[in-house]
Design an enzyme around this catalytic site. Sequence first.
Site, PDB file in Angstrom:
ATOM      1  N   ASP A 147     -16.818  -4.718   0.121  1.00  0.00           N
ATOM      2  CA  ASP A 147     -15.457  -4.151  -0.544  1.00  0.00           C
ATOM      3  C   ASP A 147     -15.526  -2.772  -0.523  1.00  0.00           C
ATOM      4  O   ASP A 147     -16.372  -1.899  -0.807  1.00  0.00           O
ATOM      5  CB  ASP A 147     -15.811  -4.672  -2.397  1.00  0.00           C
ATOM      6  CG  ASP A 147     -14.678  -4.070  -3.314  1.00  0.00           C
ATOM      7  OD1 ASP A 147     -13.733  -4.724  -3.209  1.00  0.00           O
ATOM      8  OD2 ASP A 147     -14.963  -3.208  -3.891  1.00  0.00           O
ATOM      9  N   GLU A 176     -13.119  -4.046   3.779  1.00  0.00           N
ATOM     10  CA  GLU A 176     -11.847  -3.098   3.400  1.00  0.00           C
ATOM     11  C   GLU A 176     -12.188  -1.833   3.838  1.00  0.00           C
ATOM     12  O   GLU A 176     -12.836  -0.942   3.342  1.00  0.00           O
ATOM     13  CB  GLU A 176     -11.650  -3.110   1.871  1.00  0.00           C
ATOM     14  CG  GLU A 176     -11.215  -4.487   1.222  1.00  0.00           C
ATOM     15  CD  GLU A 176     -11.124  -4.382  -0.202  1.00  0.00           C
ATOM     16  OE1 GLU A 176      -9.868  -4.701  -0.591  1.00  0.00           O
ATOM     17  OE2 GLU A 176     -11.811  -3.842  -1.011  1.00  0.00           O
TER      18      GLU A 176
END
Length: 455
Positions: A147, A176
Amino acid sequence: AHIKDLGVSHVELLPIFDFASVDETYPIFNWGYDPQNYNVPEGSYSSKPTNPTSRITELKSAVQSMHDVGLRVNMDVVYNHVFSASSFSEQKLVPDYFFRMDSNGNLTNGSGCGNDVASERPMVRKFIVDSVKYWATQYHLDGFRFDLMGLMDIKTISEVRAELNKIDPTILMIGEGWNMGTLPDDQRASQVNISQIPGVAVFNDQIRDGIKGSVFDSADTGYATGKVSAMNDVKVGIVGNVDFAHGLLPKWSTGAPGQSVNYVEAHDNLTLADKLNASSKNKVPSVIASIDRLSGSIAILAQGTPFMQAGQEFLRSKSGDSNSYQSGDAVNSLKWNLLKANSATASYYKGLLTLRKSHPAFRMATAAEVKKNLTFIAEPKSVIAYSLNGSAVKDAWSSIVVLHNPNTAPITAKLPSSRKWNVVVNGTKAGTSVLSTVTGASVTVPALSTLVVEG
């Protein structure tokens, strides 16, 4: 059973480490992006949250059950921030070491969650590397999705990759890679630096938004919904964001196509079906289904690492909820009645995955292979077409042509040569079986569809 039948290789679980968002004795739905204890399974998913052994054995059993049917398991990890910096264990042990501070001694907030983990500090880096190794070895996890990986530093992510290679080099690392945070730009494990981190992939928002329009504007259109200007973004994604040249303009470049995670739907933002219903001029269900199949086929057949949200294959809807992190089962659950209602589209996705898995021309490993063996074909009226040299990558099919038609009418398109071509993907069916044949140097591509031929 359905996920296995669909033909995916990995199942990614949203956070399963211990997060602080819910009362484990009275659990409510939450995505779980609020880390509390990184190396402990989340109790709200256990039948006995007060029994530590139950948490461990039940999670291990869940992973094993997927391994037993041939599915690999990825874990969503959130090492970029914690739920509460002041009460976090490492803050209590060594105050102000685990988190980044500004010049005034205040916590930085690049994450938007109140704090940023200082991954660049040696003992924080060791904590993160050891944690990933722990999950990989003790729970036999097959991949990790980081993340907000752009908040973390390149050296830490590179060390994680090196340690996982020692355990099993096939363990996936995706993240990400948004360019964000307080680290200097050249230290961020972001999209723009991904070529410096071999073996790690980032989510490709260029092809995502190119296909369906901006995720920040529900009404914005993309290539699949008629925006001709988005063709460059789609083509860039089709080649896996490698430095392809020939007029393509990537916003960032990969070192190898596998570093591009190609997708049109994830847990964040509107589902693809909801986005299409919000942005498409024609909201007739059959038309939405056609655009959905076109959109999904572009991402799945592109060079790189394909990714989809569970239920995308049967037009999953969250009733327009773009941030359903705590919206409960009524919104977030998989509505299995949609599988029956949209069985043709589900079968189509299954066929695309079978096609990709069966033919290495869709899975080229290096930038050099893509540049040498993928050729775009000029076509009329915003049709994107490209040929793949199957022979060069030891594919059983010597030549493959992929054509995407976003127009609301059929288009006659050119083929590389005049011969007999076998159609394996059309507007409603996909796979490796021959659906029809075409003889000559042109073919009609149905409206709002993808056509794949081999010959």
